[in-house]
Design a protein around this motif. Structure first.
Motif, PDB file in Angstrom:
ATOM      1  N   PHE A 188       0.833  -1.198   0.000  1.00  0.00           N
ATOM      2  CA  PHE A 188       0.000   0.000   0.000  1.00  0.00           C
ATOM      3  C   PHE A 188       0.870   1.252   0.000  1.00  0.00           C
ATOM      4  N   ILE A 189       0.517   2.242  -0.822  1.00  0.00           N
ATOM      5  CA  ILE A 189       1.159   3.554  -0.798  1.00  0.00           C
ATOM      6  C   ILE A 189       0.176   4.524  -0.153  1.00  0.00           C
ATOM      7  N   GLN A 190       0.556   5.064   0.997  1.00  0.00           N
ATOM      8  CA  GLN A 190      -0.319   5.954   1.756  1.00  0.00           C
ATOM      9  C   GLN A 190      -0.089   7.407   1.352  1.00  0.00           C
ATOM     10  N   GLN A 191      -1.136   8.061   0.853  1.00  0.00           N
ATOM     11  CA  GLN A 191      -1.079   9.473   0.477  1.00  0.00           C
ATOM     12  C   GLN A 191      -1.872  10.304   1.481  1.00  0.00           C
ATOM     13  N   ASP A 192      -1.672  11.620   1.448  1.00  0.00           N
ATOM     14  CA  ASP A 192      -2.594  12.495   2.166  1.00  0.00           C
ATOM     15  C   ASP A 192      -3.668  12.942   1.171  1.00  0.00           C
ATOM     16  N   ASN A 193      -4.477  13.916   1.537  1.00  0.00           N
ATOM     17  CA  ASN A 193      -5.642  14.227   0.716  1.00  0.00           C
ATOM     18  C   ASN A 193      -5.489  15.475  -0.148  1.00  0.00           C
ATOM     19  N   VAL A 194      -4.253  15.840  -0.525  1.00  0.00           N
ATOM     20  CA  VAL A 194      -4.096  16.997  -1.416  1.00  0.00           C
ATOM     21  C   VAL A 194      -4.661  16.661  -2.793  1.00  0.00           C
ATOM     22  N   LYS A 195      -5.162  17.652  -3.492  1.00  0.00           N
ATOM     23  CA  LYS A 195      -5.893  17.436  -4.734  1.00  0.00           C
ATOM     24  C   LYS A 195      -5.081  16.741  -5.836  1.00  0.00           C
ATOM     25  N   PRO A 196      -3.792  17.038  -6.028  1.00  0.00           N
ATOM     26  CA  PRO A 196      -3.065  16.382  -7.137  1.00  0.00           C
ATOM     27  C   PRO A 196      -2.827  14.886  -6.949  1.00  0.00           C
ATOM     28  N   HIS A 197      -3.056  14.351  -5.746  1.00  0.00           N
ATOM     29  CA  HIS A 197      -2.833  12.921  -5.549  1.00  0.00           C
ATOM     30  C   HIS A 197      -3.869  12.107  -6.327  1.00  0.00           C
ATOM     31  N   ILE A 198      -3.438  10.941  -6.811  1.00  0.00           N
ATOM     32  CA  ILE A 198      -4.316  10.098  -7.622  1.00  0.00           C
ATOM     33  C   ILE A 198      -5.260   9.298  -6.728  1.00  0.00           C
ATOM     34  N   GLN A 199      -6.326   8.770  -7.347  1.00  0.00           N
ATOM     35  CA  GLN A 199      -7.288   7.947  -6.627  1.00  0.00           C
ATOM     36  C   GLN A 199      -6.782   6.504  -6.521  1.00  0.00           C
ATOM     37  N   ALA A 200      -7.331   5.773  -5.569  1.00  0.00           N
ATOM     38  CA  ALA A 200      -6.902   4.386  -5.348  1.00  0.00           C
ATOM     39  C   ALA A 200      -7.225   3.483  -6.532  1.00  0.00           C
ATOM     40  N   ASP A 201      -8.204   3.864  -7.341  1.00  0.00           N
ATOM     41  CA  ASP A 201      -8.602   3.036  -8.487  1.00  0.00           C
ATOM     42  C   ASP A 201      -8.084   3.595  -9.811  1.00  0.00           C
ATOM     43  N   ASP A 202      -7.011   4.403  -9.750  1.00  0.00           N
ATOM     44  CA  ASP A 202      -6.447   4.984 -10.971  1.00  0.00           C
ATOM     45  C   ASP A 202      -5.976   3.874 -11.909  1.00  0.00           C
ATOM     46  N   ALA A 203      -6.576   3.776 -13.088  1.00  0.00           N
ATOM     47  CA  ALA A 203      -6.336   2.650 -13.999  1.00  0.00           C
ATOM     48  C   ALA A 203      -4.889   2.588 -14.465  1.00  0.00           C
ATOM     49  N   GLU A 204      -4.308   3.722 -14.828  1.00  0.00           N
ATOM     50  CA  GLU A 204      -2.928   3.733 -15.334  1.00  0.00           C
ATOM     51  C   GLU A 204      -1.945   3.303 -14.262  1.00  0.00           C
ATOM     52  N   PHE A 205      -2.164   3.770 -13.032  1.00  0.00           N
ATOM     53  CA  PHE A 205      -1.290   3.381 -11.926  1.00  0.00           C
ATOM     54  C   PHE A 205      -1.407   1.891 -11.638  1.00  0.00           C
ATOM     55  N   LEU A 206      -2.645   1.370 -11.571  1.00  0.00           N
ATOM     56  CA  LEU A 206      -2.857  -0.034 -11.237  1.00  0.00           C
ATOM     57  C   LEU A 206      -2.282  -0.971 -12.300  1.00  0.00           C
ATOM     58  N   GLU A 207      -2.336  -0.549 -13.568  1.00  0.00           N
ATOM     59  CA  GLU A 207      -1.767  -1.370 -14.632  1.00  0.00           C
ATOM     60  C   GLU A 207      -0.259  -1.529 -14.449  1.00  0.00           C
ATOM     61  N   ALA A 208       0.399  -0.424 -14.124  1.00  0.00           N
ATOM     62  CA  ALA A 208       1.846  -0.475 -13.902  1.00  0.00           C
ATOM     63  C   ALA A 208       2.187  -1.176 -12.600  1.00  0.00           C
ATOM     64  N   ALA A 209       1.299  -1.080 -11.600  1.00  0.00           N
ATOM     65  CA  ALA A 209       1.573  -1.625 -10.267  1.00  0.00           C
ATOM     66  C   ALA A 209       1.514  -3.146 -10.237  1.00  0.00           C
ATOM     67  N   SER A 210       0.985  -3.787 -11.261  1.00  0.00           N
ATOM     68  CA  SER A 210       0.855  -5.238 -11.271  1.00  0.00           C
ATOM     69  C   SER A 210       1.973  -5.929 -12.057  1.00  0.00           C
ATOM     70  N   LYS A 211       2.969  -5.166 -12.504  1.00  0.00           N
ATOM     71  CA  LYS A 211       4.062  -5.754 -13.266  1.00  0.00           C
ATOM     72  C   LYS A 211       4.990  -6.591 -12.381  1.00  0.00           C
ATOM     73  N   ASP A 212       5.631  -7.561 -12.988  1.00  0.00           N
ATOM     74  CA  ASP A 212       6.637  -8.415 -12.304  1.00  0.00           C
ATOM     75  C   ASP A 212       6.067  -9.115 -11.082  1.00  0.00           C
ATOM     76  N   GLY A 213       4.763  -9.379 -11.076  1.00  0.00           N
ATOM     77  CA  GLY A 213       4.165 -10.123  -9.972  1.00  0.00           C
ATOM     78  C   GLY A 213       3.853  -9.297  -8.748  1.00  0.00           C
ATOM     79  N   PHE A 214       4.046  -7.988  -8.788  1.00  0.00           N
ATOM     80  CA  PHE A 214       3.756  -7.130  -7.639  1.00  0.00           C
ATOM     81  C   PHE A 214       2.286  -6.736  -7.630  1.00  0.00           C
ATOM     82  N   ASP A 215       1.807  -6.364  -6.458  1.00  0.00           N
ATOM     83  CA  ASP A 215       0.436  -5.860  -6.303  1.00  0.00           C
ATOM     84  C   ASP A 215       0.518  -4.643  -5.406  1.00  0.00           C
ATOM     85  N   ILE A 216       0.654  -3.463  -6.044  1.00  0.00           N
ATOM     86  CA  ILE A 216       0.857  -2.214  -5.290  1.00  0.00           C
ATOM     87  C   ILE A 216      -0.435  -1.403  -5.335  1.00  0.00           C
TER      88      ILE A 216
END
Length: 216
Positions: A188-216
Protein backbone atom coordinates in the motif's frame (compact mmCIF):
# COMPACT_ATOMS: atom_id res chain seq x y z
CA UNK A 1 9.24 48.39 30.83
CA UNK A 2 5.87 46.76 31.39
CA UNK A 3 4.24 43.81 29.62
CA UNK A 4 0.77 43.46 28.15
CA UNK A 5 -0.31 42.43 31.64
CA UNK A 6 0.66 45.87 32.99
CA UNK A 7 3.44 44.24 35.04
CA UNK A 8 7.16 45.04 34.93
CA UNK A 9 9.19 42.39 33.13
CA UNK A 10 11.40 41.76 36.18
CA UNK A 11 8.28 41.23 38.29
CA UNK A 12 6.82 38.92 35.64
CA UNK A 13 10.00 36.79 35.53
CA UNK A 14 10.05 36.63 39.33
CA UNK A 15 6.41 35.48 39.43
CA UNK A 16 7.22 32.75 36.91
CA UNK A 17 10.17 31.53 39.01
CA UNK A 18 8.00 31.57 42.13
CA UNK A 19 5.40 29.42 40.38
CA UNK A 20 2.64 32.00 40.79
CA UNK A 21 2.13 32.19 37.02
CA UNK A 22 3.39 30.04 34.16
CA UNK A 23 4.28 30.58 30.52
CA UNK A 24 2.25 28.88 27.80
CA UNK A 25 2.58 28.87 24.00
CA UNK A 26 -0.75 28.36 22.26
CA UNK A 27 -0.34 27.05 18.70
CA UNK A 28 -3.35 27.10 16.38
CA UNK A 29 -4.91 23.65 15.91
CA UNK A 30 -7.25 22.50 13.18
CA UNK A 31 -10.85 22.28 14.36
CA UNK A 32 -12.22 18.80 13.66
CA UNK A 33 -15.88 18.23 12.93
CA UNK A 34 -17.73 15.19 14.23
CA UNK A 35 -17.38 13.57 10.79
CA UNK A 36 -13.64 14.34 10.77
CA UNK A 37 -13.21 12.55 14.09
CA UNK A 38 -15.30 9.58 12.93
CA UNK A 39 -13.21 9.32 9.77
CA UNK A 40 -9.98 9.29 11.77
CA UNK A 41 -11.34 6.67 14.13
CA UNK A 42 -12.39 4.46 11.19
CA UNK A 43 -8.86 4.74 9.79
CA UNK A 44 -7.29 3.79 13.14
CA UNK A 45 -9.58 0.77 13.45
CA UNK A 46 -8.75 -0.33 9.89
CA UNK A 47 -5.10 -0.64 10.99
CA UNK A 48 -5.92 -3.37 13.56
CA UNK A 49 -4.76 -6.85 12.58
CA UNK A 50 -7.98 -8.84 11.89
CA UNK A 51 -6.42 -12.01 13.31
CA UNK A 52 -6.02 -10.41 16.75
CA UNK A 53 -9.46 -8.81 17.21
CA UNK A 54 -11.04 -11.78 19.04
CA UNK A 55 -8.10 -12.21 21.45
CA UNK A 56 -5.80 -9.25 22.05
CA UNK A 57 -6.25 -6.53 19.39
CA UNK A 58 -2.96 -5.25 17.99
CA UNK A 59 -2.11 -2.90 15.17
CA UNK A 60 -0.63 -4.31 11.98
CA UNK A 61 3.13 -4.07 11.64
CA UNK A 62 2.66 -2.00 8.44
CA UNK A 63 5.69 -3.62 6.81
CA UNK A 64 3.79 -3.44 3.52
CA UNK A 65 2.91 0.27 3.79
CA UNK A 66 4.85 3.03 2.05
CA UNK A 67 4.28 6.64 3.08
CA UNK A 68 4.78 9.45 0.56
CA UNK A 69 4.72 13.21 0.92
CA UNK A 70 5.76 16.25 -1.08
CA UNK A 71 7.77 19.25 0.10
CA UNK A 72 8.91 22.50 -1.49
CA UNK A 73 12.61 23.31 -1.04
CA UNK A 74 14.08 26.73 -1.65
CA UNK A 75 17.23 28.69 -0.85
CA UNK A 76 16.71 31.20 1.96
CA UNK A 77 18.22 34.68 1.77
CA UNK A 78 19.75 34.08 5.20
CA UNK A 79 20.68 30.80 6.87
CA UNK A 80 22.27 30.08 10.26
CA UNK A 81 25.01 27.42 10.53
CA UNK A 82 26.96 25.91 13.41
CA UNK A 83 30.57 25.20 12.44
CA UNK A 84 33.69 23.84 14.05
CA UNK A 85 36.47 26.34 14.60
CA UNK A 86 38.51 24.96 11.68
CA UNK A 87 35.58 24.85 9.23
CA UNK A 88 35.34 27.35 6.40
CA UNK A 89 32.31 29.61 6.28
CA UNK A 90 29.88 28.30 3.62
CA UNK A 91 29.28 30.56 0.62
CA UNK A 92 25.89 30.69 -1.07
CA UNK A 93 25.45 32.92 -4.10
CA UNK A 94 22.51 33.66 -6.37
CA UNK A 95 21.97 36.09 -9.21
CA UNK A 96 18.90 37.65 -7.65
CA UNK A 97 17.26 37.41 -4.24
CA UNK A 98 13.91 37.94 -5.96
CA UNK A 99 14.31 34.99 -8.34
CA UNK A 100 15.24 32.07 -6.09
CA UNK A 101 14.52 28.64 -7.56
CA UNK A 102 11.96 26.51 -5.74
CA UNK A 103 11.86 22.74 -6.30
CA UNK A 104 9.32 20.24 -5.02
CA UNK A 105 10.43 16.75 -4.01
CA UNK A 106 8.44 13.59 -3.33
CA UNK A 107 9.78 11.44 -0.49
CA UNK A 108 8.79 7.80 0.01
CA UNK A 109 9.68 5.68 3.05
CA UNK A 110 8.65 2.33 4.50
CA UNK A 111 9.33 0.24 7.60
CA UNK A 112 12.97 -0.98 7.68
CA UNK A 113 13.64 -4.73 7.94
CA UNK A 114 16.29 -6.54 9.98
CA UNK A 115 17.32 -10.17 9.77
CA UNK A 116 19.47 -12.43 11.91
CA UNK A 117 22.12 -10.78 14.10
CA UNK A 118 20.20 -7.51 13.57
CA UNK A 119 21.53 -7.17 10.02
CA UNK A 120 19.69 -4.63 7.91
CA UNK A 121 17.90 -6.29 5.00
CA UNK A 122 15.96 -3.25 3.83
CA UNK A 123 16.54 0.36 4.92
CA UNK A 124 12.97 1.46 4.21
CA UNK A 125 14.29 4.42 2.20
CA UNK A 126 12.51 4.29 -1.15
CA UNK A 127 13.86 7.64 -2.29
CA UNK A 128 13.49 11.40 -2.68
CA UNK A 129 12.48 12.41 -6.20
CA UNK A 130 12.60 15.99 -7.56
CA UNK A 131 9.91 17.35 -9.85
CA UNK A 132 12.11 18.60 -12.67
CA UNK A 133 12.38 18.42 -16.44
CA UNK A 134 15.19 18.85 -18.97
CA UNK A 135 15.02 21.30 -21.86
CA UNK A 136 17.42 22.38 -24.60
CA UNK A 137 18.55 26.02 -24.32
CA UNK A 138 17.06 28.01 -27.18
CA UNK A 139 19.90 30.50 -27.62
CA UNK A 140 23.46 31.34 -26.66
CA UNK A 141 24.26 33.19 -23.46
CA UNK A 142 27.29 33.92 -21.30
CA UNK A 143 26.35 30.92 -19.15
CA UNK A 144 25.81 28.22 -21.83
CA UNK A 145 25.64 27.55 -25.53
CA UNK A 146 22.45 27.02 -27.51
CA UNK A 147 20.95 23.50 -27.31
CA UNK A 148 22.69 22.82 -23.99
CA UNK A 149 20.52 20.50 -21.91
CA UNK A 150 19.24 22.43 -18.89
CA UNK A 151 17.49 21.12 -15.77
CA UNK A 152 14.46 23.17 -14.74
CA UNK A 153 11.92 22.85 -11.89
CA UNK A 154 8.30 21.94 -12.49
CA UNK A 155 6.47 24.85 -10.90
CA UNK A 156 2.95 23.40 -11.15
CA UNK A 157 2.67 19.80 -9.93
CA UNK A 158 -0.52 18.27 -11.33
CA UNK A 159 -2.18 14.88 -10.89
CA UNK A 160 -0.57 13.68 -14.15
CA UNK A 161 2.90 14.59 -12.84
CA UNK A 162 2.24 12.88 -9.49
CA UNK A 163 1.08 9.75 -11.32
CA UNK A 164 4.18 9.74 -13.53
CA UNK A 165 6.46 10.08 -10.48
CA UNK A 166 4.72 7.22 -8.69
CA UNK A 167 4.97 4.94 -11.73
CA UNK A 168 8.43 5.82 -13.07
CA UNK A 169 10.22 6.47 -9.78
CA UNK A 170 8.47 5.04 -6.71
CA UNK A 171 7.19 1.82 -8.30
CA UNK A 172 10.50 1.20 -10.07
CA UNK A 173 12.48 1.45 -6.82
CA UNK A 174 9.97 -0.76 -5.02
CA UNK A 175 10.39 -3.52 -7.60
CA UNK A 176 14.19 -3.19 -7.46
CA UNK A 177 14.70 -3.02 -3.67
CA UNK A 178 11.65 -4.51 -1.96
CA UNK A 179 12.48 -7.55 0.25
CA UNK A 180 11.91 -10.75 -1.74
CA UNK A 181 10.17 -12.38 1.23
CA UNK A 182 7.34 -9.83 0.97
CA UNK A 183 7.28 -9.16 -2.77
CA UNK A 184 4.15 -11.30 -3.29
CA UNK A 185 2.14 -9.53 -0.59
CA UNK A 186 -0.06 -6.54 -1.37
CA UNK A 187 1.79 -3.24 -0.93
CA UNK A 188 0.00 0.00 0.00
CA UNK A 189 1.16 3.55 -0.80
CA UNK A 190 -0.32 5.95 1.76
CA UNK A 191 -1.08 9.47 0.48
CA UNK A 192 -2.59 12.50 2.17
CA UNK A 193 -5.64 14.23 0.72
CA UNK A 194 -4.10 17.00 -1.42
CA UNK A 195 -5.89 17.44 -4.73
CA UNK A 196 -3.06 16.38 -7.14
CA UNK A 197 -2.83 12.92 -5.55
CA UNK A 198 -4.32 10.10 -7.62
CA UNK A 199 -7.29 7.95 -6.63
CA UNK A 200 -6.90 4.39 -5.35
CA UNK A 201 -8.60 3.04 -8.49
CA UNK A 202 -6.45 4.98 -10.97
CA UNK A 203 -6.34 2.65 -14.00
CA UNK A 204 -2.93 3.73 -15.33
CA UNK A 205 -1.29 3.38 -11.93
CA UNK A 206 -2.86 -0.03 -11.24
CA UNK A 207 -1.77 -1.37 -14.63
CA UNK A 208 1.85 -0.47 -13.90
CA UNK A 209 1.57 -1.62 -10.27
CA UNK A 210 0.85 -5.24 -11.27
CA UNK A 211 4.06 -5.75 -13.27
CA UNK A 212 6.64 -8.41 -12.30
CA UNK A 213 4.16 -10.12 -9.97
CA UNK A 214 3.76 -7.13 -7.64
CA UNK A 215 0.44 -5.86 -6.30
CA UNK A 216 0.86 -2.21 -5.29
Amino acid sequence: MSTALGMAKLTLHRRVKEGVIRAHSNAIKLELTAENMKSRLRFYLSMIDPGTISTYPMFMDMYNHIHIDEKWFMTKTSEKFYLLQEEIDPLCTYKSKKLITEIMFMAAVAHPRYGGSNNEEFSGKIGIFPFIYKELAKGNSKNREARTLETKPITSVTKEIIRACLIKNVQSVIRATWPKSNSRKQIFIQQDNVKPHIQADDAEFLEAASKDGFDI
